[in-house]
Design an enzyme around this catalytic site. Structure first.
Site, short mmCIF file in Angstrom:
data_model
loop_
_atom_site.label_atom_id
_atom_site.label_comp_id
_atom_site.label_asym_id
_atom_site.label_seq_id
_atom_site.Cartn_x
_atom_site.Cartn_y
_atom_site.Cartn_z
N ASP A 13 -8.60 1.74 -4.93
CA ASP A 13 -8.52 2.30 -3.63
C ASP A 13 -9.27 3.32 -3.45
O ASP A 13 -8.94 4.57 -3.89
CB ASP A 13 -7.00 2.69 -3.53
CG ASP A 13 -6.49 2.59 -1.96
OD1 ASP A 13 -7.52 3.11 -1.26
OD2 ASP A 13 -5.26 2.94 -1.63
N ASP A 65 -12.11 2.35 4.01
CA ASP A 65 -10.81 2.20 3.35
C ASP A 65 -10.51 0.92 2.70
O ASP A 65 -10.28 0.08 3.35
CB ASP A 65 -9.76 2.72 4.53
CG ASP A 65 -8.48 2.70 4.13
OD1 ASP A 65 -8.14 2.23 3.04
OD2 ASP A 65 -7.64 3.25 4.93
#
Length: 390
Positions: free
Chosen positions: A273, A104
């Site tokens: 991201d 992440d």
């Protein structure tokens, strides 16, 4: 991706109200069971909302292979959900119990589930600090527990007495194959987990650097539809074509690697991201962008406060991102046609939301749809980043 408390409260309210649509990417297993393109688009869209509460993706395949060299390591990644997220194996505790964790790049810390293969009571190196933490990931119900210190290694690189949240809640996944989240974001961005911040407990990459395990706090992420590579503390030149372009990291204040560029000629600051599937921005900015495209029908949902676009699958527009004028990346056909509605129409992999702050009119998040085309080098102690085509 993390925001201020004020912004998160509004977003979590929206997420909580949308629980009729599961955020659990176990539903991406449903992609294999014949879930419609519309449902899949909604699932991925809800994940974009969930990213603002630190959303992650469950469902994990096979293990990873490791290549360790002096000063760094390279790890094979497992593709999750048809190339929408990526997982890595970590070893935790004195018994080196293996836990599958999702990478992440929009979250700094790590989270380990109590029902994973890691057991604090069986690890002689474990320390329960007693420090409470809360992290909202999916529905807003939250993961809460205490912060533990223990050894955690990836690719043979061990962070000793590494701080992570240990939780009995599973507000990040009901999939038992996923045992945790490994945050990869840069330090110093907005952090609403005070238990970590108050003690100066950082993320995995920064901890490796602080403990002298790696010489430079950096990683190289090369994501592919069928897997990928993560290099820690070094760069693998075989993972890209041509030269690495060195750019100003315009996403550093947000905890990301980012760059200035254009999408179909429209200027934006792009925040990379790995936990986001497509492209996301504020409602008004995405709506305006879509209105400027020929053949695009707006799809607006008042309940979610969302907007996206619908087009003829046979007349699919191109999404071309210019990377600071250095080179262009065109999103692949399989990404553009992923959300086939079955009636000749496709939904586009772009989302606009009313709950995204005004700063996201210019700052747009780009996830796996773009990152699958490039190799990114993120340096924690530099104001620059590097990027190249795969």
């Amino acid at each position: 991706m993390q925001l201020t408390i004020k912004a998160l409260v509004g977003i979590l309210t929206t997420i909580s109200a949308a629980t009729a649509v599961s955020f659990d990417m176990e539903n991406l297993g449903a992609e294999k069971r014949g879930v419609s393109g519309e449902e899949l688009h909604m699932l991925h869209g809800n994940e974009v909302l969930a990213r603002f509460a630190n959303g992650v993706y469950p469902e994990v395949a096979n293990g990873t292979r490791v290549s360790k060299r002096a000063g760094g390591a390279e790890v094979d990644l497992t593709s999750v959900g048809g190339g929408t997220a990526w997982a890595v194996k970590a070893k935790i505790g004195s018994n080196e119990e293996e836990v599958t964790m999702l990478l992440d790049s929009g979250y700094e810390h790590a989270l380990v589930a109590a029902d994973s293969d890691y057991s604090p009571g069986k690890s002689s190196s474990n320390e329960n600090t007693g420090e409470k933490f809360f992290a909202g990931f999916l529905t807003g119900g939250g993961n809460e527990g205490t912060i533990h210190l223990d050894d955690l290694s990836v690719g043979g690189l061990k962070a000793s007495k590494f701080a992570f949240g240990y939780t009995k809640n599973r507000d990040f996944s009901s999939n038992q194959k996923l045992g945790g989240i490994l945050g990869m974001s840069l330090p110093g961005h907005v952090d609403y987990v005070p238990g970590f911040k108050n003690h100066g407990w950082g993320g995995f990459i920064q901890t490796l650097k602080n403990q002298g395990v790696i010489d430079e706090a950096m990683y190289q992420m090369t994501l592919k539809g069928d897997g990928g590579k993560l290099s820690i503390g070094e760069v693998d030149d075989s993972q890209y074509e041509g030269d690495l372009e060195t750019l100003m990291n315009t996403g550093k204040a947000y905890g990301h690697c980012g760059f200035k560029g254009t999408l179909n000629g429209e200027k934006h600051n792009f925040l990379l991201d790995s936990g986001t599937t497509g492209i996301a921005g504020s409602y008004d900015s995405v709506k305006k962008f879509l209105q400027g495209m020929s053949g695009v029908e707006l799809v607006e949902e008042d309940k979610r406060g969302s907007v996206t676009g619908k087009v003829d699958c046979d007349s699919m527009p191109s999404f071309k991102i210019s990377v600071d004028g250095k080179f262009d990346v065109k999103l692949s056909d399989d990404v553009m046609k992923k959300y086939d509605l079955g009636n000749g129409k496709c939904l586009l992999p772009i989302y606009g939301y009313t709950n995204m702050p005004k700063s996201y009119s210019y700052n747009w998040i780009v996830g796996g749809a773009f990152m699958r085309e490039v190799s990114v080098v993120c340096k924690f102690d530099s104001n620059e980043m590097q990027i190249a085509r795969q």
